[in-house]
Write a protein that holds these residues in place. Structure first.
Motif, PDB file in Angstrom:
ATOM      1  N   VAL A  97       0.829  -1.209   0.000  1.00 16.81           N
ATOM      2  CA  VAL A  97       0.000   0.000   0.000  1.00 16.81           C
ATOM      3  C   VAL A  97       0.859   1.252   0.000  1.00 16.81           C
ATOM      4  N   GLY A  98       1.841   1.292   0.906  1.00 13.38           N
ATOM      5  CA  GLY A  98       2.665   2.491   1.013  1.00 13.38           C
ATOM      6  C   GLY A  98       3.585   2.702  -0.161  1.00 13.38           C
ATOM      7  N   LEU A  99       4.310   1.644  -0.586  1.00 10.00           N
ATOM      8  CA  LEU A  99       5.278   1.759  -1.672  1.00 10.00           C
ATOM      9  C   LEU A  99       4.740   1.258  -3.006  1.00 10.00           C
ATOM     10  N   ARG A 100       3.490   0.798  -3.020  1.00 13.19           N
ATOM     11  CA  ARG A 100       2.830   0.311  -4.231  1.00 13.19           C
ATOM     12  C   ARG A 100       3.610  -0.825  -4.900  1.00 13.19           C
ATOM     13  N   ALA A 101       4.201  -1.686  -4.095  1.00 14.91           N
ATOM     14  CA  ALA A 101       4.876  -2.862  -4.641  1.00 14.91           C
ATOM     15  C   ALA A 101       3.830  -3.870  -5.108  1.00 14.91           C
ATOM     16  N   ASP A 102       4.252  -4.817  -5.934  1.00  7.10           N
ATOM     17  CA  ASP A 102       3.331  -5.833  -6.440  1.00  7.10           C
ATOM     18  C   ASP A 102       2.750  -6.641  -5.275  1.00  7.10           C
ATOM     19  N   GLN A 103       1.426  -6.728  -5.239  1.00  5.84           N
ATOM     20  CA  GLN A 103       0.756  -7.373  -4.110  1.00  5.84           C
ATOM     21  C   GLN A 103       1.053  -8.868  -4.043  1.00  5.84           C
ATOM     22  N   ILE A 104       1.125  -9.533  -5.178  1.00  2.00           N
ATOM     23  CA  ILE A 104       1.349 -10.980  -5.199  1.00  2.00           C
ATOM     24  C   ILE A 104       2.757 -11.308  -4.706  1.00  2.00           C
ATOM     25  N   ILE A 105       3.747 -10.601  -5.257  1.00  2.00           N
ATOM     26  CA  ILE A 105       5.142 -10.851  -4.859  1.00  2.00           C
ATOM     27  C   ILE A 105       5.343 -10.504  -3.388  1.00  2.00           C
ATOM     28  N   THR A 106       4.799  -9.365  -2.974  1.00  2.00           N
ATOM     29  CA  THR A 106       4.949  -8.946  -1.578  1.00  2.00           C
ATOM     30  C   THR A 106       4.289  -9.945  -0.634  1.00  2.00           C
ATOM     31  N   GLY A 107       3.065 -10.355  -0.957  1.00  2.00           N
ATOM     32  CA  GLY A 107       2.348 -11.300  -0.102  1.00  2.00           C
ATOM     33  C   GLY A 107       3.053 -12.641   0.003  1.00  2.00           C
ATOM     34  N   THR A 108       3.602 -13.115  -1.116  1.00  2.00           N
ATOM     35  CA  THR A 108       4.337 -14.380  -1.100  1.00  2.00           C
ATOM     36  C   THR A 108       5.583 -14.274  -0.225  1.00  2.00           C
ATOM     37  N   ALA A 109       6.295 -13.164  -0.357  1.00  2.00           N
ATOM     38  CA  ALA A 109       7.503 -12.964   0.458  1.00  2.00           C
ATOM     39  C   ALA A 109       7.156 -12.884   1.940  1.00  2.00           C
ATOM     40  N   ILE A 110       6.064 -12.189   2.262  1.00  2.00           N
ATOM     41  CA  ILE A 110       5.635 -12.069   3.658  1.00  2.00           C
ATOM     42  C   ILE A 110       5.274 -13.435   4.234  1.00  2.00           C
ATOM     43  N   THR A 111       4.585 -14.236   3.446  1.00  2.00           N
ATOM     44  CA  THR A 111       4.194 -15.576   3.910  1.00  2.00           C
ATOM     45  C   THR A 111       5.419 -16.441   4.190  1.00  2.00           C
ATOM     46  N   LEU A 112       6.366 -16.466   3.260  1.00  2.00           N
ATOM     47  CA  LEU A 112       7.582 -17.259   3.453  1.00  2.00           C
ATOM     48  C   LEU A 112       8.376 -16.763   4.653  1.00  2.00           C
ATOM     49  N   PHE A 113       8.442 -15.441   4.800  1.00  2.00           N
ATOM     50  CA  PHE A 113       9.144 -14.862   5.943  1.00  2.00           C
ATOM     51  C   PHE A 113       8.484 -15.273   7.260  1.00  2.00           C
TER      52      PHE A 113
END
Length: 313
Positions: A97-113
């Motif tokens: 939301v803040g940096l407008r990064a790709d939601q799919i890539i960001t969400g996948t990275a957050i899940t793995l983290f």
């Protein structure tokens, strides 16, 4: 002879009723964490944000609830789970939301983290032996009269308090979305962002709050999974529930009451695979039964995706 046949038929009927009641009770209990996560995600998606990192909030909520429940009790466990889920969602919101990064890539990275971090923290806190079955769990509260109803009584009215709260959350959320100015603003941001901006609504602020709410609900789902269902924590125990919750939102057409009903369907699928395994069908690999909820997820996404494609065409 006729009396023996009648007694036999009655016994079969009672046995079938008992199995049906037990299956329905397991369905409601299994559907509760899915419903919490999916209801939160429905709010996020109505604001135009698909939180693929929902799985991370669920597993973080589950571990936090385990640790807090052992230290300060079940109530503190639920609260800690919601906070942990919110913090994971805040990390997702920072980028998506803040940096407008790709939601799919960001969400996948957050899940793995989150999966890696919870595994590390779990082993640090509990060691190689794990938490075993020492986690306090939520008590079941049977409602007078209602819990005595045939078939549905114990299924719907002999549950932990967190399930009863869900009975109010779903209709309240439906009313809020349709009948309040804030709910209208949420839908405007997701559907007509330009109109929302013209009306003085901040899309980023609305999306941030929606994502944080979804994270808290997912964390509460993880806490429910531990404290009102499994009774213990296991690494990776979220087991794809975040992705199933997203499918539930699609099946429920982004409407809270539809989402709650869809969660029951997926809860039934999970309960059925447990029932099938208990029947002792040795000729069928048990892994096929474990795959039932995930196969249902693929079917739902395929069917709804096809309908959406036809609508666009």
């Amino acid at each position: 002879m006729m009396q023996d046949v009648t007694v036999g038929v009655s016994a079969v009927g009672i046995s079938a009723l008992a199995v049906g009641a037990g299956l329905l009770e397991a369905t409601v209990r299994t559907a509760t964490p899915l419903a919490y996560a999916a209801l939160g995600e429905s709010v996020s998606e109505r604001a135009g944000v698909i939180n693929i990192g929902l799985e991370g909030s669920i597993i973080a909520g589950a571990l936090s609830a385990t640790i807090a429940a052992g230290a300060i009790g079940v109530g503190g466990g639920f609260a800690a789970g919601a906070v942990a889920g919110l913090l994971v969602a805040a990390l997702f919101a920072l980028f998506a939301v803040g940096l407008r990064a790709d939601q799919i890539i960001t969400g996948t990275a957050i899940t793995l983290f989150a999966l890696g971090l919870t595994g590390t923290v779990y082993r640090t806190v509990y060691g190689a032996g794990g938490v075993a079955l020492t986690t306090p769990t939520a008590a079941t509260h049977a409602l007078p009269v209602l819990s005595s109803l045939p078939l549905i009584g114990r299924a719907f009215f002999a549950q932990p308090l967190v399930t009863y709260v869900l009975y109010f959350v779903a209709p309240l959320l439906a009313w809020w979305m349709q009948r309040t100015h804030a709910g209208l603003a949420l839908r405007a941001v997701g559907e007509y962002p330009e109109a929302a901006i013209a009306a003085g609504i901040s899309p980023r602020r609305t999306q941030l709050l929606a994502v944080l709410f979804a994270g808290a609900m997912a964390g509460l789902a993880g806490a429910t999974l531990v404290l009102a269902q499994a009774g213990t924590f296991v690494e990776g125990m979220s087991a794809g529930r975040g992705f199933i919750a997203i499918a539930i939102v699609v099946l429920g057409r982004w409407r809270p009451l539809g989402v709650a009903a869809a969660a029951l369907l997926f809860g039934a699928a999970t309960s059925l695979q447990t029932l099938f395994q208990s029947m002792g069908w040795t000729g069928i690999p048990y892994q096929l039964f474990l795959a039932v909820p995930y196969l249902l997820t693929l079917v739902v996404l395929a069917v709804t995706g096809k309908r959406g494609h036809r609508a666009v065409v």
